[in-house]
Write a protein that holds these residues in place. Structure first.
Motif, PDB file in Angstrom:
ATOM      1  N   ARG A 218      -3.147   1.998   4.579  1.00 38.78           N
ATOM      2  CA  ARG A 218      -3.464   1.799   5.989  1.00 38.78           C
ATOM      3  C   ARG A 218      -3.273   3.117   6.735  1.00 38.78           C
ATOM      4  NH1 ARG A 218      -4.013  -2.526   9.108  1.00 38.78           N
ATOM      5  NH2 ARG A 218      -3.217  -3.891   7.450  1.00 38.78           N
ATOM      6  N   ASP A 219      -4.268   3.441   7.548  1.00 40.02           N
ATOM      7  CA  ASP A 219      -4.160   4.614   8.413  1.00 40.02           C
ATOM      8  C   ASP A 219      -3.302   4.218   9.612  1.00 40.02           C
ATOM      9  OD1 ASP A 219      -4.498   6.725  10.204  1.00 40.02           O
ATOM     10  OD2 ASP A 219      -6.598   7.031   9.673  1.00 40.02           O
ATOM     11  N   LEU A 220      -2.095   4.795   9.717  1.00 41.90           N
ATOM     12  CA  LEU A 220      -1.168   4.404  10.777  1.00 41.90           C
ATOM     13  C   LEU A 220      -1.629   4.837  12.150  1.00 41.90           C
ATOM     14  CD1 LEU A 220       2.221   5.194   8.976  1.00 41.90           C
ATOM     15  CD2 LEU A 220       1.003   2.994   9.158  1.00 41.90           C
ATOM     16  N   ILE A 221      -2.573   5.747  12.210  1.00 41.55           N
ATOM     17  CA  ILE A 221      -3.077   6.196  13.516  1.00 41.55           C
ATOM     18  C   ILE A 221      -4.201   5.290  14.001  1.00 41.55           C
ATOM     19  CG2 ILE A 221      -4.255   8.074  14.721  1.00 41.55           C
ATOM     20  CD1 ILE A 221      -2.738  10.026  13.010  1.00 41.55           C
ATOM     21  N   THR A 222      -5.162   4.992  13.144  1.00 39.71           N
ATOM     22  CA  THR A 222      -6.305   4.162  13.557  1.00 39.71           C
ATOM     23  C   THR A 222      -6.110   2.689  13.234  1.00 39.71           C
ATOM     24  OG1 THR A 222      -7.449   4.429  11.436  1.00 39.71           O
ATOM     25  CG2 THR A 222      -7.812   6.136  13.096  1.00 39.71           C
ATOM     26  N   GLY A 223      -5.183   2.376  12.320  1.00 35.62           N
ATOM     27  CA  GLY A 223      -4.973   0.990  11.907  1.00 35.62           C
ATOM     28  C   GLY A 223      -5.977   0.516  10.883  1.00 35.62           C
ATOM     29  N   GLU A 224      -6.896   1.363  10.434  1.00 30.98           N
ATOM     30  CA  GLU A 224      -7.931   0.970   9.480  1.00 30.98           C
ATOM     31  C   GLU A 224      -7.404   1.050   8.048  1.00 30.98           C
ATOM     32  OE1 GLU A 224     -12.156   2.308  11.281  1.00 30.98           O
ATOM     33  OE2 GLU A 224     -10.797   3.975  10.878  1.00 30.98           O
ATOM     34  N   MET A 225      -8.014   0.251   7.179  1.00 26.63           N
ATOM     35  CA  MET A 225      -7.708   0.314   5.762  1.00 26.63           C
ATOM     36  C   MET A 225      -8.570   1.399   5.112  1.00 26.63           C
ATOM     37  SD  MET A 225      -5.343  -1.835   5.548  1.00 26.63           S
ATOM     38  CE  MET A 225      -5.121  -1.709   3.761  1.00 26.63           C
ATOM     39  N   VAL A 226      -7.962   2.149   4.223  1.00 28.67           N
ATOM     40  CA  VAL A 226      -8.661   3.235   3.545  1.00 28.67           C
ATOM     41  C   VAL A 226      -8.350   3.174   2.049  1.00 28.67           C
ATOM     42  CG1 VAL A 226      -8.677   4.755   5.566  1.00 28.67           C
ATOM     43  CG2 VAL A 226      -6.760   4.838   3.934  1.00 28.67           C
ATOM     44  N   ALA A 227      -9.118   3.916   1.280  1.00 25.35           N
ATOM     45  CA  ALA A 227      -8.859   4.106  -0.150  1.00 25.35           C
ATOM     46  C   ALA A 227      -8.428   5.551  -0.344  1.00 25.35           C
ATOM     47  CB  ALA A 227     -10.101   3.803  -0.974  1.00 25.35           C
ATOM     48  N   ILE A 228      -7.369   5.755  -1.135  1.00 28.61           N
ATOM     49  CA  ILE A 228      -6.853   7.102  -1.366  1.00 28.61           C
ATOM     50  C   ILE A 228      -6.781   7.350  -2.865  1.00 28.61           C
ATOM     51  CG2 ILE A 228      -4.965   8.717  -0.980  1.00 28.61           C
ATOM     52  CD1 ILE A 228      -4.162   7.161   1.454  1.00 28.61           C
ATOM     53  N   LYS A 229      -7.504   8.366  -3.300  1.00 29.93           N
ATOM     54  CA  LYS A 229      -7.475   8.778  -4.703  1.00 29.93           C
ATOM     55  C   LYS A 229      -6.450   9.899  -4.839  1.00 29.93           C
ATOM     56  CE  LYS A 229     -11.314   9.233  -7.021  1.00 29.93           C
ATOM     57  NZ  LYS A 229     -12.598   9.761  -7.599  1.00 29.93           N
ATOM     58  N   VAL A 230      -5.441   9.690  -5.679  1.00 29.62           N
ATOM     59  CA  VAL A 230      -4.354  10.653  -5.846  1.00 29.62           C
ATOM     60  C   VAL A 230      -4.331  11.128  -7.285  1.00 29.62           C
ATOM     61  CG1 VAL A 230      -1.879  11.074  -5.591  1.00 29.62           C
ATOM     62  CG2 VAL A 230      -3.026   9.443  -4.064  1.00 29.62           C
ATOM     63  N   LEU A 231      -4.370  12.447  -7.493  1.00 28.15           N
ATOM     64  CA  LEU A 231      -4.274  12.998  -8.835  1.00 28.15           C
ATOM     65  C   LEU A 231      -2.841  12.873  -9.346  1.00 28.15           C
ATOM     66  CD1 LEU A 231      -6.305  16.338  -9.084  1.00 28.15           C
ATOM     67  CD2 LEU A 231      -6.814  14.141 -10.139  1.00 28.15           C
ATOM     68  N   HIS A 232      -2.703  12.586 -10.644  1.00 27.88           N
ATOM     69  CA  HIS A 232      -1.378  12.654 -11.255  1.00 27.88           C
ATOM     70  C   HIS A 232      -0.858  14.085 -11.135  1.00 27.88           C
ATOM     71  CE1 HIS A 232      -1.663   8.635 -12.678  1.00 27.88           C
ATOM     72  NE2 HIS A 232      -2.560   8.876 -13.632  1.00 27.88           N
ATOM     73  N   ALA A 233       0.452  14.225 -11.055  1.00 24.79           N
ATOM     74  CA  ALA A 233       1.051  15.547 -10.881  1.00 24.79           C
ATOM     75  C   ALA A 233       0.658  16.492 -12.017  1.00 24.79           C
ATOM     76  CB  ALA A 233       2.571  15.428 -10.786  1.00 24.79           C
TER      77      ALA A 233
END
Length: 453
Positions: A27-42
Motif C-alpha cells: 500500500r502506498d501510504l501517501i496515496t492510499g493506493e495498492m501497488v505491486a513491488i518487485k524486489v531483487l534478492h540481495a
C-alpha cells in the motif's frame, strides 16, 4: 518486512517468488493506493548482470505508455535494496486461467489475441522487443478490462547487438534456436503459441529436455486440432511460420483477428487430453533463415561452413572489369566511333578528288602524301577501333546464375542458449505448463497466492 519501504510503501502480502526476486502487494501510504513491488534478492542485486537487467526493465517500462502495459511508479535503490514499484493488476494470468478453468472460446481467444497484438505493436514501434510472450506473462484483469502484458525482464531494444538472447524454450522462435537475436517477429511467433494454448490448454512443443523442445520448434508444426476453427487456425499458422519473413507484423494482427471474430463460437472447447500432433515443417526454396525481414546477423554453427555462393555472386557484381559488360554501354561507345569513321572517309574522298583533277595543294594546307595512300577499303572497322568491346568469347545466353541458397540448414543450437528452463522434466507428457508463474521469471503469481502482478 515490517518497516515501510523508503518510508512510503507498506508490504501486505507476497504475490510471486522467483530465483531473482519477489513481488509483493503493498500500500502506498501517501496515496492510499495498492501497488505491486518487485524486489531483487540481495544476492541478485550484488550481481552486475542481474542488477543491470533490473535497471533496464525499469527504463524500458518508463518509455512505454499504453493501457495494456503495467505502468512503473517508482524505482528505489537503497544500499543492497533494489525495488521497482508498479501498478497492481487485480486479476489472474492466462496460464493459471487455463489450468484452473480450461480453454477459452474461439471468440474470446481472438479478442485476447487482438488486444495482445495491439500492445506489442506499441512496443515494437518504440524499437523494443518483449522477448518472452507466453500465457504466464499475460494478465486478465478481474474488471474485464484489456489484457496486460507484464514482465519485461528480458526485453531488449532492436538496435542492441552482441547480447545473449533469453526466453522460455516452449515459446522461443526457430530463428533464435538457430542462433539469431530476438526481433519483433519472434514476439509474433509467441502470439501464435499463446492462441494455440488458449484454445487447447496445451503448448504444442512442450515436453522432454530443452534440446527436444528447441528441435521441435525448428522441425515441426502442430496439426490443427478439431477444436480450432479454420478461420482462426489460418492466422495461428501464419504466426508460427518458420522464417520471420513469413509471419505478419504485430500491427496487422488486430484487424485480422477482429475480422474473423464474428465467425467464431462463444463456447469453449475441451482441453486436449493427448499431446498435440506434430507434422514436419514444409520444405520450401527458402530453406535457410536468411529472410530480408531478419535484422540480426545469422550465426553459423561451427559444425557447418557458410556457403560461398553468395560471395561469388557479390564478387561478380562488384568487379568493374568483368568480361560480361551490359549491351547498353557498348552501343553508346560505338556511336561516336561510327561518326568519326564516316568523317574520315569524307576527307579521304576530298583529297582524292583534288589530286585527280590536277589542282596543286597549297603549302601549309594539305601535306604531301607519304607514298602510301590509305584506301577506304583499308579503313579500320568499328570493332577494331573499339578498344572497350568485349572479347570474342560471349557469355551463354541461358546461363544459370549461381544459387544463393545454402546447401543445408544451420544445425540446431547446442545447450539451452541462455534460455530460462520452462519446459519441464523429461517425464513431462506434454501438458500445459504445470509450473506456475514465478518459477521461471519473477513478476507472475505463485500457486496459493492472490493473483496480480
Amino acid at each position: 518486512m515490517n518497516q515501510p519501504l523508503a518510508g512510503r510503501y507498506q508490504f501486505e502480502s507476497e504475490i510471486a517468488r522467483g530465483a531473482a526476486g519477489v513481488v509483493h502487494r503493498a500500500r502506498d501510504l501517501i496515496t492510499g493506493e495498492m501497488v505491486a513491488i518487485k524486489v531483487l534478492h540481495a544476492e541478485a542485486a550484488d550481481e552486475p548482470v542481474m542488477a543491470g537487467a533490473f535497471l533496464d526493465e525499469a527504463e524500458v517500462l518508463s518509455e512505454l505508455n499504453h493501457p495494456g502495459i503495467v505502468r512503473p511508479r517508482d524505482l528505489i535503490i537503497n544500499g543492497d535494496v533494489m525495488a521497482l514499484v508498479m501498478d497492481l493488476v487485480e486479476g489472474i494470468d492466462l496460464r493459471r486461467r487455463l489450468v484452473e478453468v480450461g480453454p477459452l472460446s474461439p471468440a474470446h481467444a481472438a479478442q485476447l489475441g487482438a488486444e495482445l497484438s495491439q500492445v506489442l505493436s506499441v512496443i515494437h514501434d518504440a524499437g523494443i522487443v518483449h522477448g518472452d510472450v507466453k500465457p504466464g506473462n499475460i494478465m486478465l484483469p478481474r474488471d474485464g478490462g484489456p489484457v496486460r502484458l507484464i514482465d519485461f525482464g528480458v526485453a531488449r531494444r532492436v538496435a542492441t547487438t552482441g547480447c545473449p538472447t533469453h526466453g522460455t524454450p516452449d515459446y522461443v522462435a526457430p530463428e533464435i534456436v538457430a542462433g539469431e537475436s530476438s526481433t519483433a517477429k519472434a514476439d509474433v511467433y509467441g502470439i501464435g503459441l499463446v492462441l494455440f494454448e488458449a484454445l487447447c490448454g496445451r503448448n504444442p512443443y512442450r515436453g522432454g529436455s530443452i534440446e527436444d523442445v528447441l528441435a521441435r520448434h525448428r522441425s515441426s508444426l502442430p496439426v490443427r486440432p478439431d477444436g480450432i476453427p479454420i478461420e482462426l487456425w489460418s492466422i495461428i499458422e501464419l504466426c508460427l511460420a518458420e522464417h520471420p519473413g513469413g509471419r505478419p507484423e504485430a500491427t496487422a494482427l488486430p484487424s485480422m483477428l477482429r475480422a474473423v471474430k464474428p465467425l467464431l463460437s462463444d463456447v469453449a472447447g475441451a482441453a486436449l487430453s493427448e499431446p498435440p500432433v506434430l507434422r514436419p515443417r514444409p520444405v520450401s526454396a527458402d530453406t535457410a533463415l536468411h529472410s530480408a525481414d531478419v535484422t540480426p546477423t545469422v550465426v553459423t554453427p561451427p559444425s557447418m561452413e557458410a556457403p560461398d555462393t553468395g560471395e561469388f555472386i557479390d564478387a561478380i557484381l562488384a568487379d568493374s572489369s568483368s568480361p560480361f559488360p551490359s549491351q547498353e554501354p557498348r552501343k553508346r561507345r560505338n556511336t561516336p566511333i561510327l561518326v568519326g569513321a564516316v568523317g574520315l572517309l569524307a576527307i579521304i574522298a576530298g583529297l582524292g578528288f583534288f589530286v585527280l583533277t590536277g589542282f596543286s595543294s597549297s603549302p601549309g594546307v594539305v601535306s604531301e602524301p607519304n607514298g602510301t595512300e590509305e584506301s577506304p577499303l583499308n579503313t579500320p572497322t568499328i570493332e577494331e577501333t573499339d578498344t572497350d568491346s568485349p572479347p570474342s568469347q560471349e557469355p551463354s545466353e541461358e546461363g544459370a546464375e549461381p544459387s544463393t541458397e545454402p546447401s543445408q540448414e544451420p544445425g540446431d543450437s547446442n545447450g539451452d542458449g541462455g534460455m530460462e528452463d520452462d519446459s519441464g522434466d523429461a517425464s513431462d507428457p506434454g501438458e500445459s505448463e504445470g509450473d506456475f508463474p514465478g518459477e521461471d521469471l519473477i513478476g507472475s503469481p505463485m500457486p496459493g497466492s492472490p493473483g496480480g502482478n
